[in-house]
Design an enzyme around this catalytic site. Structure first.
Site, mmCIF file in Angstrom:
data_model
loop_
_atom_site.group_PDB
_atom_site.id
_atom_site.type_symbol
_atom_site.label_atom_id
_atom_site.label_comp_id
_atom_site.label_asym_id
_atom_site.label_seq_id
_atom_site.Cartn_x
_atom_site.Cartn_y
_atom_site.Cartn_z
ATOM 1 N N ASP A 93 0.870 -1.165 0.000
ATOM 2 C CA ASP A 93 0.000 0.000 0.000
ATOM 3 C C ASP A 93 0.917 1.227 0.000
ATOM 4 O O ASP A 93 2.073 1.135 0.407
ATOM 5 C CB ASP A 93 -0.873 -0.025 1.260
ATOM 6 C CG ASP A 93 -1.646 1.255 1.448
ATOM 7 O OD1 ASP A 93 -2.341 1.663 0.507
ATOM 8 O OD2 ASP A 93 -1.541 1.845 2.541
ATOM 9 N N SER B 61 -14.231 10.421 10.555
ATOM 10 C CA SER B 61 -13.387 9.433 9.879
ATOM 11 C C SER B 61 -12.000 9.385 10.500
ATOM 12 O O SER B 61 -11.504 10.380 11.036
ATOM 13 C CB SER B 61 -13.272 9.783 8.389
ATOM 14 O OG SER B 61 -12.293 8.983 7.756
ATOM 15 N N GLY C 4 -12.264 3.826 0.377
ATOM 16 C CA GLY C 4 -11.845 4.106 -0.994
ATOM 17 C C GLY C 4 -12.656 5.196 -1.669
ATOM 18 O O GLY C 4 -12.302 5.660 -2.756
ATOM 19 N N VAL D 54 -16.586 10.077 2.932
ATOM 20 C CA VAL D 54 -17.584 10.175 3.990
ATOM 21 C C VAL D 54 -18.839 10.837 3.436
ATOM 22 O O VAL D 54 -18.776 11.881 2.776
ATOM 23 C CB VAL D 54 -17.042 10.993 5.181
ATOM 24 C CG1 VAL D 54 -18.110 11.132 6.255
ATOM 25 C CG2 VAL D 54 -15.797 10.339 5.758
ATOM 26 N N ASP E 220 -25.835 13.115 5.132
ATOM 27 C CA ASP E 220 -26.966 13.774 4.454
ATOM 28 C C ASP E 220 -26.608 13.982 2.981
ATOM 29 O O ASP E 220 -26.268 13.037 2.289
ATOM 30 C CB ASP E 220 -27.320 15.098 5.144
ATOM 31 C CG ASP E 220 -27.847 14.871 6.563
ATOM 32 O OD1 ASP E 220 -28.446 13.806 6.802
ATOM 33 O OD2 ASP E 220 -27.638 15.737 7.428
#
Length: 678
Positions: free
Chosen positions: A399, A431, A461, A464, A467
């Site tokens: 990664d 997050s 990936g 967030v 609403d």
């Protein structure tokens, strides 16, 4: 229910096997694992059918002792010196014979047989109870046979001459070898035993300005404990008064002293090198770092790689083979020569020259030493099979963000198209993604405040969602991510852009160069934009990289390499990497990575990416030591058994039983020394 017990009295791997076999016979026992290296027994059982006392009774019926935490006085060194002292008179008695000589030898041999041989008889009895022969059974049979033969010839019931020195020297020589072997093993596993000792250690607690010594299990969060030079920190604490220099190598792999002042945290397992301080307990024993480390060590030592299981099986059946072979040798020589004493001597030599312990400890001790050296460098090996598999790895997937580059990206530019700083802050705080953390910190410094957002969801990936708001990858809005910005949007309306830069982790370039020199193909997989991925790949001389890869695609790429016949390793740090890490042949999680990545991986690199190089070196050394140990164990028995059987007696090469016993002890000692050497 699961139970972990400290068991004293296991002298070889076959002792561990006898405990395992007998516990598995109990109705209600689901799983049994025994670690001879640490003297621990792990049992999983149905508490409706069994109790912990039932399990302890079985172990103690076999002659072993379940430790209560109270140390018993070890008399083995005293008995060894006594055996040596009683054996010394045999040297002149063997050369200067008179009427009373044989009675003096009988008396000395009897004392040695009773005092020095008791522990061998006790261990042999345990092995017979469980149906698993061990080295002590061979020593007991050999020394008793020599003693009884000498006694029968002394009283005239058999023809021949007594050789009481054989039984005496056999016990003494084996005890010398065992003592040297035990000291070497203690040196190899001393740090691990010290670590486990924390569980029964005492802590000085400050209460009402008075010191009170308590067991570490009785110390609670908020208690104030005292720490001073030379002590092992037993709990996770925060310094409230004073200062300390500590060695955190068990955590970071770096032995350089670290200064700790009031307000700073010290993790359990650290060693106080200098100073005195009062510290507030942050976590109890069960939740402390050292408990996590102990659990990882226990789990690792319970697991047996394939080569370990094979060696155990050989050791298990070897004793039966040796006893049968010694009887065959005795019978053949007696049929050939009719000389009872010569036949008995050759059969006895075969019985005691062979050493199942050399096979038994060849693999587990080399693995234990390798694990210990890795732990000291801040490398937590959860699955010891990883050391066996690493030599076969020919493709390593990495990664990028948080693995090859710093886990904390630097926010270099933020552009707000509308007044949305509070919205950005509110989404970012939901997050743990490195970009989100940087945005949260940036907005917080500008005075942002939280607003009420509902239905917040994080999609790995992508970003967030709260609403109508979104914070994450530009591709989610159908926008090219080549500019590498993280976007804040409401619907399709862009509210802000955030631009980041990442630095290469320390030691990454040198480690990758080392891996390439091993012939390993390096592949970088990232969800980042093409241009940023290419820039990082070029900086690290990585020829193959895949950009804009989604989490499920990382797993797909790994499986593609595996289907092509490659042994694939995966190095990562986040939730995005967990599926691929779980599927990899061997997986490595950076120590600063998420708990999910650490849970699915085989190795946690607490000391950072640079620890990967040391880990491969440890794996190479463990593999080499195992091969050397198994070769020596095989070569020793292949050479010793024919010599003891008298195949070379016509050339003047004869192996006396007492010398054969010394060779048996030294063979396992040689395996121990080879395992612990640098």
């Amino acid at each position: 229910m699961k139970l972990s017990l400290k068991v004293d009295g296991m002298t070889c791997v076959n002792c561990a096997r006898s405990i395992e076999i007998n516990l598995k016979r109990l109705k209600g026992v689901k799983k049994v694992e025994v670690s001879f290296e640490l003297g621990r027994v792990y049992v999983e059982f149905d508490e409706d059918l069994l109790s912990p006392e039932n399990i302890k009774d079985v172990i103690e019926t076999l002659g072993y002792r379940v430790s209560s935490g109270v140390e018993r006085r070890d008399r083995s060194l005293f008995i060894l010196f006594l055996c040596v002292f009683l054996s010394l008179p045999f040297l002149p008695l063997m050369f200067f014979h008179n009427y009373w000589t044989v009675y003096a030898e009988f008396l000395l041999a009897t004392l040695i047989q009773i005092i020095g041989g008791y522990s061998f008889y006790r261990s042999a009895y345990r092995s017979l109870l469980s149906g698993v022969g061990n080295m002590d059974l061979l020593v007991s049979l050999g020394s008793t046979s020599a003693y009884l033969y000498s006694l029968l010839t002394m009283v005239g019931l058999l023809e021949g001459h007594p050789f009481f020195e054989t039984s005496a020297f056999l016990i003494t020589f084996v005890r010398v070898g065992k003592y040297l072997e035990d000291r070497a093993k203690e040196k190899a596993t001393g740090s691990l035993r010290e670590l486990f000792g924390i569980q029964t250690s005492k802590v000085r607690v400050l209460k009402n300005n008075k010191e009170e010594e308590k067991p570490v299990q009785d110390v609670f969060i908020g208690d104030i404990i005292l720490l001073k030079t030379g002590e092992l920190v037993p709990l996770d604490v925060i310094i409230v008064e004073g200062s300390l220099e500590v060695d955190e190598s068990v955590i970071t792999g770096e032995s350089k002293p670290v200064l700790k002042v009031p307000g700073e945290r010290i993790l359990s397992g650290s060693i106080v090198l200098n100073g005195f301080a009062k510290a507030r307990v942050e976590k109890t024993l069960g939740g402390s770092y050292v408990s996590l480390l102990i659990k990882l060590v226990e789990n690792a030592l319970r697991q047996k790689p394939k080569i370990h299981r094979i060696a155990d099986k050989v050791s298990h059946y070897f004793v039966q083979f040796v006893v049968a072979l010694s009887l065959v040798v005795f019978a053949l020589w007696y049929l050939k020569t009719g000389d009872l004493q010569k036949s008995f001597s050759f059969g006895l030599s075969v019985l005691v020259v062979s050493c199942p312990c050399a096979f038994g400890i060849a693999v587990p001790l080399a693995l234990t030493v390798g694990l210990l050296r890795a732990y000291k460098k801040g490398l937590l090996i959860k699955n010891p099979s990883a050391l066996e598999k690493m030599k076969d790895i020919n493709v390593l997937l990495f990664d990028k963000t948080g693995t090859l580059t710093e886990g904390k990206p630097k926010l270099t530019k933020a552009v707000f198209y509308k007044e949305a700083i509070n919205i950005a802050f509110s989404l970012a705080r939901t997050s743990n993604h490195p970009h989100a953390k940087a945005i949260k910190e940036y907005c917080e410094n500008l005075g942002a405040g939280a607003i009420d957002l509902k239905n917040c969801t994080e999609v790995p990936g992508r970003g967030v969602f709260c609403d109508d708001y979104f914070l994450g990858n530009p591709s989610e809005l159908g926008i090219s991510s080549e500019n590498s910005a993280t976007l804040l949007a409401k619907g399709n309306e862009i509210l802000a852009e955030f631009h980041f830069e990442e630095g290469i982790r320390e030691g990454v370039k040198e480690t990758l160069d080392y891996l390439k020199n091993r012939g390993i193909k390096l592949v970088m997989i990232t969800g980042d934009a093409e241009d940023r991925a290419r820039k990082t790949a070029q900086a690290l001389s990585i020829e193959v990289f895949h950009a804009k890869v989604k989490p499920e695609e990382k797993l797909y790429l790994l499986e593609v390499y595996q289907k092509e016949g490659y042994a694939v390793g995966m190095v990562g740090d986040g939730i995005n990497d967990a599926p691929a890490m779980a599927k990899a042949d061997v997986s490595f999680a950076i120590g600063s990575g998420t708990d999910v990545a650490k849970k699915v991986c085989d190795v946690v690199l607490l000391s950072g990416f640079g620890g990967l190089k040391f880990l491969f070196e440890v794996a190479d050394k463990v593999s080499l030591r195992i091969k050397q140990n198994l070769f020596w164990a095989f070569f020793y028995n292949a050479l010793g058994i024919p010599l003891a059987a008298g195949l070379f007696s016509s050339y003047g090469f004869v192996l006396k039983p007492e010398i054969a016993g010394l060779m048996m002890a030294l063979s396992s000692l040689s395996v121990v020394i080879n395992s612990v050497r640098k």
